[in-house]
Design an enzyme around this catalytic site. Structure first.
Site, mmCIF file in Angstrom:
data_model
loop_
_atom_site.group_PDB
_atom_site.id
_atom_site.type_symbol
_atom_site.label_atom_id
_atom_site.label_comp_id
_atom_site.label_asym_id
_atom_site.label_seq_id
_atom_site.Cartn_x
_atom_site.Cartn_y
_atom_site.Cartn_z
ATOM 1 N N HIS A 77 -68.781 -66.005 17.867
ATOM 2 C CA HIS A 77 -69.430 -66.389 19.143
ATOM 3 C C HIS A 77 -70.076 -67.783 18.989
ATOM 4 C CE1 HIS A 77 -71.865 -66.173 22.701
ATOM 5 N NE2 HIS A 77 -71.680 -64.880 22.886
ATOM 6 N N GLU A 80 -65.466 -69.155 21.949
ATOM 7 C CA GLU A 80 -65.555 -68.027 21.016
ATOM 8 C C GLU A 80 -64.153 -67.514 20.697
ATOM 9 O OE1 GLU A 80 -68.223 -65.263 23.030
ATOM 10 O OE2 GLU A 80 -68.992 -66.935 24.197
HETATM 11 C C1 BG6 Z 1 -70.304 -63.889 25.947
HETATM 12 C C2 BG6 Z 1 -70.025 -62.886 27.043
HETATM 13 O O1 BG6 Z 1 -69.415 -63.679 24.875
HETATM 14 O O2 BG6 Z 1 -71.636 -63.689 25.450
HETATM 15 C C3 BG6 Z 1 -71.071 -63.011 28.128
HETATM 16 O O3 BG6 Z 1 -68.725 -63.124 27.573
HETATM 17 C C4 BG6 Z 1 -72.458 -62.830 27.540
HETATM 18 O O4 BG6 Z 1 -70.827 -62.039 29.138
HETATM 19 C C5 BG6 Z 1 -72.635 -63.860 26.419
HETATM 20 O O5 BG6 Z 1 -73.430 -63.009 28.544
HETATM 21 C C6 BG6 Z 1 -73.995 -63.783 25.723
HETATM 22 O O6 BG6 Z 1 -74.210 -62.510 25.224
HETATM 23 P P1 BG6 Z 1 -75.558 -62.153 24.453
HETATM 24 O O7 BG6 Z 1 -75.503 -60.686 24.192
HETATM 25 O O8 BG6 Z 1 -75.574 -62.946 23.189
HETATM 26 O O9 BG6 Z 1 -76.671 -62.552 25.382
#
Ligand code: BG6
Length: 281
Positions: A152, A255
């Site tokens: 991510h 990501e």
């Molecule tokens: C992305 C998702 O990978 O991560 C989004 O597609 C999400 O929907 C974002 O809002 C952030 O997620 P988190 O759990 O780290 O706030």
């Protein structure tokens, strides 16, 4: 080439990998096997929120969280548990490209919410102008299990409104800000004009390199050619305690992972997925 251990802010054990001429360095927490920064040629490539929360059980906003074994919401905590567990340091290498291996195995807590025995190895390697991560999943149980996995990555950008991404044209995506409708874009360049949350499902067919502002190249492996593109935009950033309105324009998440379906991994089997990020100029 060196690997230094140090304590990050709230006392989290951390590692700093530096290559031979000090041209490139990476900071990693054992918590989440979380890469916090990658600096090369005096440029910080990753975005880390100045409002990020460093506390046990909380996901860190920025850098490279490891999403495993579940992408998004589901029966497990959002984006799984690997990003909020403390990993162990394994093999290190300072001969040639500097690298480390970090490990995470099942424990009492993971077995309660995900009843499968596993061992994860995350290899992090610093090359001359690129940064490489490989996740290996070993099924240590006596039955098949399923997972999704994603690196991510938060990239720092000067301004999201002038940021462009190449390499995603003609790849079908689920548009999460439009009821997850299936769409395809023929435009060579993706630009940002509002909240963006797209899951490009390549499924290992194409694995195009992605280019951010013609300057940073991101490549997945054939097992990790799905790409999620995310920016929450102003209102959601403002509402988020660990982002803040002032930060929404400063990053884009590109990501790399396997999320178009679940990986089914038989007992004793290994799965590997990787990505490589290169600063082109
Ligand atoms: C992305 C998702 O990978 O991560 C989004 O597609 C999400 O929907 C974002 O809002 C952030 O997620 P988190 O759990 O780290 O706030």
């Amino acid at each position: 080439m060196s690997i230094t251990e140090f304590e990050y802010k709230t006392g989290f054990p951390a590692l700093r990998l530096t290559n031979s001429n000090g041209y490139s360095s990476v900071e990693i927490l054992l918590y989440g096997a979380h890469v916090l920064s990658w600096t090369t040629n005096n440029k910080q490539i990753l975005f880390l929120s100045d409002k990020a929360i460093f506390a046990p059980g909380k996901a860190i906003r920025g850098g490279i969280p490891i999403v495993w074994p579940q992408f998004g919401p589901g029966p497990l905590p959002q984006h799984g548990f690997a990003r909020v567990k403390t990993w162990r340091l394994g093999k290190t290498n300072t001969n040639g490209d500097v690298s480390v291996e970090l490990h995470l195995s099942h424990d009492e807590d993971t077995l309660k919410i995900w009843p499968h025995k596993f061992n994860l190895t995350l290899t992090i390697r610093l090359k001359e102008k690129s940064f490489y991560q490989e996740l290996t999943v070993h099924n240590e149980d006596n039955h098949t299990f399923e997972f999704t996995a994603l690196f991510h990555t938060y990239f720092t950008v000067d301004d999201i409104k002038t940021t462009n991404i190449c390499g995603l044209n003609n790849v079908t995506y689920a548009d999460k800000v439009d009821g997850s409708k299936t769409k395809t874009d023929t435009n060579k360049i993706l630009e940002f004009t509002g909240e963006t949350d797209r899951v490009y499902n390549d499924g290992g067919k194409n694995a195009n390199p992605i280019l951010i502002n013609d300057c940073i190249q991101v490549i997945g492996s054939s097992t990790t050619s799905d790409i999620v593109v995310w920016n929450p935009w102003q209102e959601k950033a403002k509402a988020s305690v660990d982002i803040g309105e002032h930060n929404f324009s400063k990053f884009v998440c590109i990501e790399v992972g396997h999320v178009h379906d679940s990986v089914k991994l038989d007992k004793d089997q290994l799965w590997k997925g990787s990505h490589e990020i290169t600063l082109l100029k």
